[in-house]
Design an enzyme around this catalytic site. Structure first.
Site, short mmCIF file in Angstrom:
data_model
loop_
_atom_site.label_atom_id
_atom_site.label_comp_id
_atom_site.label_asym_id
_atom_site.label_seq_id
_atom_site.Cartn_x
_atom_site.Cartn_y
_atom_site.Cartn_z
N GLY A 1 0.77 -1.24 0.00
CA GLY A 1 0.00 0.00 0.00
C GLY A 1 0.80 1.29 0.00
O GLY A 1 0.24 2.37 0.17
N TRP B 57 2.45 2.87 -2.51
CA TRP B 57 2.11 3.78 -3.62
C TRP B 57 0.74 4.42 -3.36
O TRP B 57 0.54 5.60 -3.65
CB TRP B 57 2.09 3.02 -4.96
N ASP C 154 -7.80 -9.89 -9.16
CA ASP C 154 -6.84 -9.92 -10.26
C ASP C 154 -7.16 -8.78 -11.23
O ASP C 154 -8.26 -8.71 -11.76
CB ASP C 154 -6.97 -11.29 -10.97
N LYS D 173 5.37 -0.31 -14.15
CA LYS D 173 6.69 -0.96 -14.01
C LYS D 173 6.84 -2.06 -15.04
O LYS D 173 5.88 -2.78 -15.34
CB LYS D 173 6.80 -1.57 -12.61
#
Ligand code: SAM
Length: 190
Positions: free
Chosen positions: A34, A36, A79, A144
């Protein structure tokens, strides 16, 4: 006090490129534990700590559990590549739209560099489908990736959907790792 050192990478990216502003709505993909989301919640004023500024929102998603955070709404054990998660986000977002999609997601590393790279690229490509559904025209995406043979495929996909795509290597990211970030700005949504 951040939940994870990864916070410093987002702080660095945001200090330089000004992605997060008060009032914006943010979706944080792969949000556990958590950190970010903590940075995003502060910078978009999601908890309303600055009553003089517009109040934004943060929704974080992860396969894992994410402990509650003031100003953020978490979808734990979900997901991000699942269309059901996309539908849940559409329901939760103000006007069903986000201004910013963040992704610090990573698959469980197999140790095979090229395989891990390919898995992460395909996860990032699924963010383009999510963007088509929820990202506001003009919005931005930070994701990323691990550098490798399919990097060009991800860059091309982002370049079709966004006017400006650049590679960012935060100083807080270990030099020896192949970890990089794409910053994609001005979503076209045509
Ligand atoms: N940015 C986070 C922070 O600052 O606290 C750290 C993220 S961690 C490097 C990567 C996360 O991506 C893991 O928690 C993992 O469970 C999550 N993840 C991997 N695949 C995912 C998927 N398909 N959907 C949602 N989350 C996923």
């Amino acid at each position: 006090n951040y939940r994870c050192r990864s916070a410093f990478k987002l702080l660095e990216i945001d200090d330089k490129y000004d992605v997060l502003r008060p009032g914006l709505s943010v979706v944080d993909c792969g949000a556990a534990p958590g950190a970010w989301s903590q940075v995003a919640a502060q910078r978009v004023n999601a908890a309303g700590e600055r009553p003089d500024l517009p109040r934004g929102s943060v929704i974080g998603i992860d396969l894992l559990h994410i402990a509650p955070l003031e100003g953020a709404h978490f979808l734990s054990n979900q997901d991000i590549t699942d269309p059901a998660t996309h539908a849940a986000l559409q329901r939760l977002l103000p006007q069903a739209q986000a201004d910013v999609i963040l992704s610090d997601m990573a698959p469980n590393a197999s140790g095979l560099r090229e395989l891990d790279h390919e898995r992460l690229v395909s996860m990032c490509l699924s963010l383009l489908e999510l963007a088509d559904k929820i990202l506001r025209p003009g919005g931005s995406l930070v994701c990323k990736y691990w550098d490798g043979g399919l990097t060009h495929k991800l860059r091309d996909g982002l370049a079709r959907a966004f006017r400006d795509v650049r590679t960012v290597k935060p100083k807080a990211s270990r030099k020896e790792s192949s970890e990089l970030y794409f910053l994609a700005r001005t979503f076209r949504n045509t």
